[in-house]
Design a protein around this motif. Structure first.
Motif, PDB file in Angstrom:
ATOM      1  N   UNK A  57      -8.561  -5.588  -6.859  1.00 27.55           N
ATOM      2  CA  UNK A  57      -9.145  -4.378  -7.435  1.00 27.55           C
ATOM      3  C   UNK A  57     -10.413  -4.778  -8.179  1.00 27.55           C
ATOM      4  N   UNK A  58     -11.440  -3.969  -8.008  1.00 33.42           N
ATOM      5  CA  UNK A  58     -12.698  -4.203  -8.723  1.00 33.42           C
ATOM      6  C   UNK A  58     -12.947  -3.005  -9.639  1.00 33.42           C
ATOM      7  N   UNK A  59     -13.038  -3.311 -10.931  1.00 35.78           N
ATOM      8  CA  UNK A  59     -13.283  -2.272 -11.938  1.00 35.78           C
ATOM      9  C   UNK A  59     -14.712  -2.451 -12.434  1.00 35.78           C
TER      10      UNK A  59
ATOM     11  N   UNK B 286      -9.559  -8.194 -10.169  1.00 37.02           N
ATOM     12  CA  UNK B 286      -8.228  -8.674 -10.541  1.00 37.02           C
ATOM     13  C   UNK B 286      -7.222  -8.345  -9.443  1.00 37.02           C
ATOM     14  N   UNK B 287      -6.168  -9.156  -9.322  1.00 34.02           N
ATOM     15  CA  UNK B 287      -5.148  -8.839  -8.320  1.00 34.02           C
ATOM     16  C   UNK B 287      -4.380  -7.584  -8.744  1.00 34.02           C
ATOM     17  N   UNK B 288      -3.994  -6.737  -7.779  1.00 38.12           N
ATOM     18  CA  UNK B 288      -3.343  -5.459  -8.108  1.00 38.12           C
ATOM     19  C   UNK B 288      -2.099  -5.627  -8.982  1.00 38.12           C
TER      20      UNK B 288
ATOM     21  N   UNK C  81       4.457  -5.006  -6.400  1.00 38.32           N
ATOM     22  CA  UNK C  81       3.418  -3.974  -6.407  1.00 38.32           C
ATOM     23  C   UNK C  81       2.861  -3.850  -4.995  1.00 38.32           C
ATOM     24  N   UNK C  82       2.734  -2.629  -4.512  1.00 38.53           N
ATOM     25  CA  UNK C  82       2.046  -2.357  -3.252  1.00 38.53           C
ATOM     26  C   UNK C  82       0.817  -1.535  -3.578  1.00 38.53           C
ATOM     27  N   UNK C  83      -0.346  -2.020  -3.153  1.00 35.18           N
ATOM     28  CA  UNK C  83      -1.595  -1.348  -3.552  1.00 35.18           C
ATOM     29  C   UNK C  83      -2.535  -1.276  -2.361  1.00 35.18           C
ATOM     30  N   UNK C  84      -3.145  -0.127  -2.142  1.00 37.05           N
ATOM     31  CA  UNK C  84      -4.132   0.025  -1.082  1.00 37.05           C
ATOM     32  C   UNK C  84      -5.045   1.185  -1.440  1.00 37.05           C
TER      33      UNK C  84
END
Lengths: 451, 321
Positions: free
Chosen positions: A244-246, A256-258, A379-382
């Motif tokens: 993830x990019x904030x 950072x990793x989700x 965690x599942x993130x997409x």
């Protein structure tokens, strides 16, 4: 003027969810506060508790009938992390392909069926005719084309996996069936047809839609915020997986990793909506939706992804991105640019689908490994059409869910939507707009976020 | 009531659901476009801008205005007072009212929440790991929640039931067209198994139900006719106790994916109970039904009508086993 006058938009229409807008005005008729209210609560985080975790990917798909694949895939990945199982490489490719095809169908649906009536017919035409039925009557060729392309994307999913809406093919440990050569050939020809259409759609939108709405494009609902999206390890756009990019509004960012999302994002509860409001707690600014001095506010969904990505791996979408950056800079803040970014992503998703289908490994038959149920957390993130999607589960030693947390795409955008509503209303009120036209222009700002 | 010549008027409203039923209709593609041409859609908030709550500025009360229609379809169950009011208005405004999709007919997935009280659910939602504490309770200007999720016929008279999660888009169009012709639409009367080509031998491979953590055994290059029935392979497959209607040209949707059925069209017969029917079926095949993890989940699509209740109110023997 009545001191407690309010403009109510009930319900907000041509959006997927159920929402109401209330704009409170002060004594002088100026906007005091705008509320975009989510009016019902389903309780998925409660009722998946106690369920065998491998069943959950086919339950949480029902969070959204428009983006069921995204919930289905994110949940599958979260459960796999709980059970400690890694799917074979071809299963990841099959899932990404399904995710992409679902994005393609969604973008066609959103742009042409939900949003386009505002642009093609115009925001000021009578509400009773401002819809796809009128487009079908006035521009039958266009309506037939978009309906058949939407249908094609969904049909490809259905032919390959049995179901396009509320899918079942992503299973713990992989995919439920391999792709046969015959299926591959048929899917590849469909994906190429969709790619042709996506290039037509981008061109159509740039020449026939956006051109006529330059002023609205620059101003309507425009606010200044940060952005959140997924990128691969080189910073390229990736809808399927990555970090993830904030990004802050000045363009600086952190990756950072989700799995670490709770260190960066927190959710506020409010008394007037069932939607929780996430904000960037990692910025240590607190939270404020003040238009002049927002704090902790970031946006998600297409514009955010286009803003945070360094570039796009596929050629046509990359060229479109370069044109976009040249015109609007990075990060671009205009709210209606979500539509433009959506069409760039439409091109990317089609190109990437073709790429995956041309990979000879796609018909590999080793699509699933056997999983063992057990205790864990994952965690599942997409990237869903409406923004970053996070499913986070904990299981017990019987492999049943004990705790669940979900942040769905639209949720990230709730604070920005409130701000865009306030901005749009403030800029329109008192400028001789009929209330009906004002209401629709406020809704246009909301529809850009595709909530 | 007819306007625009002889075209039939149609109203479509979504309540406590996911919009999947409306999307299924849109996904009928060309059939959807001709549907738009052949009918007058007077109300469809997903695609049209009719604002049906008219707020009385003096009293702050909302009056619901739904145009009269010959055919009305409602997807979703009912979970709050606003949805209840909209449903009753739809009933008043529509000559024929269709319950569209399994949420409308049986509560659907959202009715899984009926196993807890509203306050229990809200407390969990407001205390998840990313939710800041102390949490505010949502209430201001929001519709009051009902204590549970209801199917439509618990609130109003329903003329026609079209289950499915979602129903097939072509089926929805056919139902509307039949009603417009004054006919009684005919829906499948049989079970999913009656539409499933998988190979049945009448024997089950295992005594305990297998959880679906491994793939079924099949040859991907062969048609479904060559795959052994998933129930007979030892997986929980709810085809026998589930209404048909999901099958396209190749067979039931989940079976085409080589995945067992979970019952999304609801029970085969009115008043059927998919959990009890499934347990009876397994017992008669010599399968140990107590090996099923989370048996209440067999009611995952039909938790309305009082079938799923908070633990404090549950007394039947299955739950106490």
């Amino acid at each position: 003027m009545n001191s407690n006058k309010a403009i109510t938009i009930h319900p907000v229409t041509r959006i997927e969810g159920h929402a109401t807008i209330t704009i409170h005005l002060d004594e002088d008729g100026q906007v005091k506060e705008a509320r975009f209210q989510i009016t019902s609560l389903k309780g998925f985080e409660k009722f998946i508790r106690g369920r065998p975790a491998e069943e959950v990917p086919r339950i949480v798909s029902r969070i959204c009938g428009i983006c069921p694949w995204m919930h289905h895939i994110a949940a599958t990945r979260a459960v796999e992390a709980c059970f400690g199982v890694t799917p074979p490489p071809v299963a990841e490719k099959l899932r990404e392909l399904c995710l992409l095809l679902a994005h393609v169908g969604d973008k066609i649906l959103h742009f042409f069926f939900l949003a386009a009536p505002d642009f093609i017919l115009g925001p000021d035409v009578d509400y009773s005719v401002r819809n796809i039925a009128t487009i079908a009557r006035d521009q039958p060729e266009l309506a037939r084309k978009v309906a058949s392309m939407r249908r094609l994307a969904q049909k490809m999913l259905e032919d390959f996996t049995g179901r396009a809406i509320h899918p079942v093919a992503c299973v713990i440990g992989g995919f439920s069936k391999p792709m046969t050569l015959k299926e591959r050939d048929s899917l590849l020809s469909g994906a190429r047809e969709l790619l042709d259409f996506s290039l037509y759609a981008l061109d159509f939108a740039q020449k026939k839609v956006f051109q006529a709405y330059r002023e609205e494009l620059a101003t309507l609902g425009t606010i200044t915020t940060g952005f959140l999206g997924t990128v691969d390890d080189k910073g390229l756009l990736n809808l399927y997986r990555g970090n993830l990019r904030l990004m802050k509004s000045d363009g600086t960012f952190v990756d950072f990793p989700p799995e670490k999302y709770t260190e960066y994002i927190s959710e506020k509860t409010i008394s007037w909506s069932y939607g929780k409001i996430p904000y960037a707690k990692a910025w240590n600014q607190g939270f404020s939706m003040d238009l002049d001095n927002p704090r902790g506010i970031y946006r998600s969904n297409t514009l955010a992804r286009i803003n945070v990505a360094e570039s796009i791996s596929t050629p046509f979408a990359q060229r479109a991105l370069e044109e976009f950056l040249e015109r609007f800079g990075r990060p671009a803040q205009s709210t209606l640019l979500y539509h433009w970014a959506r069409l760039i992503e439409l091109v990317y998703t089609c190109e990437r689908a073709v790429e995956i289908l041309e990979d000879p490994d796609i018909t590999n038959q080793e699509v699933r490994v056997k999983a063992t149920v057990g205790a864990g957390t994952g965690v599942g993130c997409l990237e869903a059409p409406r923004g970053t999607l996070i499913h986070h589960y904990t299981t017990d030693d019987r492999g049943c869910i004990t705790k669940a947390n979900m942040i769905v795409g639209t949720t990230h955008n709730l604070a920005p939507i409130n701000m865009s509503v306030a901005q749009a209303a403030a800029s329109l009120i008192g400028k001789n707009h009929q209330e009906e036209s004002l209401v629709n222009k406020v809704e246009m700002a909301v529809r850009a976020y595709d909530p | 009531m007819k306007e625009s010549g002889n075209k039939t008027t149609v109203a479509l409203q979504g309540l406590h659901a996911c919009s999947g039923c409306e999307i299924a209709l849109i996904d009928a593609g060309q059939q959807f476009i001709t549907f738009l041409e052949d009918f007058v859609i007077v109300h469809l908030p997903l695609l049209m801008d009719h604002k049906y709550f008219e707020v009385d500025a003096f009293k702050g009360q909302a009056h619901i205005q739904i145009p009269e229609a010959e055919i009305g379809l409602v997807s979703g169950g009912v979970a709050n007072e606003e949805q209840e009011a909209i449903l009753k208005k739809m009933r008043d405004s529509c000559q024929t009212l269709v319950a569209l999709g399994t949420c409308a007919t049986h509560g659907g997935i959202p009715a899984l929440v009926n196993s807890w009280t509203w306050n229990e659910s809200l407390a969990t939602i407001l205390s998840t790991c990313s939710t800041e504490q102390p949490a505010s309770t949502p209430k201001d200007g929001l519709p009051r929640p009902l204590e549970r999720v209801y199917a439509l016929d618990e609130m109003v008279d329903i003329d026609m039931y079209v289950p499915g999660c979602p129903p097939r888009g072509e089926e929805i169009v056919q139902v509307i067209r039949a009603l417009a012709r004054g006919e009684d639409p005919v829906l499948p009367q049989k079970s999913v198994c009656d539409t499933c080509p998988a190979l049945r031998k009448g024997k089950v491979a295992t005594k305990a139900v297998k959880r679906f953590v491994e793939n079924a055994s099949f040859d991907p290059d062969q048609p479904l006719e060559e795959m052994r029935c998933l129930l007979e392979q030892g997986f929980m497959c709810m085809g026998p106790v589930t209404a048909a209607g999901c099958a396209g040209a190749k067979g039931p949707g989940c079976i085409v994916a080589r995945v067992p059925c979970r019952g999304c069209f609801g029970p085969v017969k009115d008043g059927g109970n998919q959990m009890l029917d499934m347990i009876n079926g397994l017992a008669s095949m010599g399968v140990d039904w107590k090996s099923i993890e989370d048996r209440r989940l067999l009611l995952r699509f039909m938790g309305a009508h009082g079938l799923l209740r908070p633990a404090s109110a549950v007394g039947d023997e299955i739950e106490n086993e």
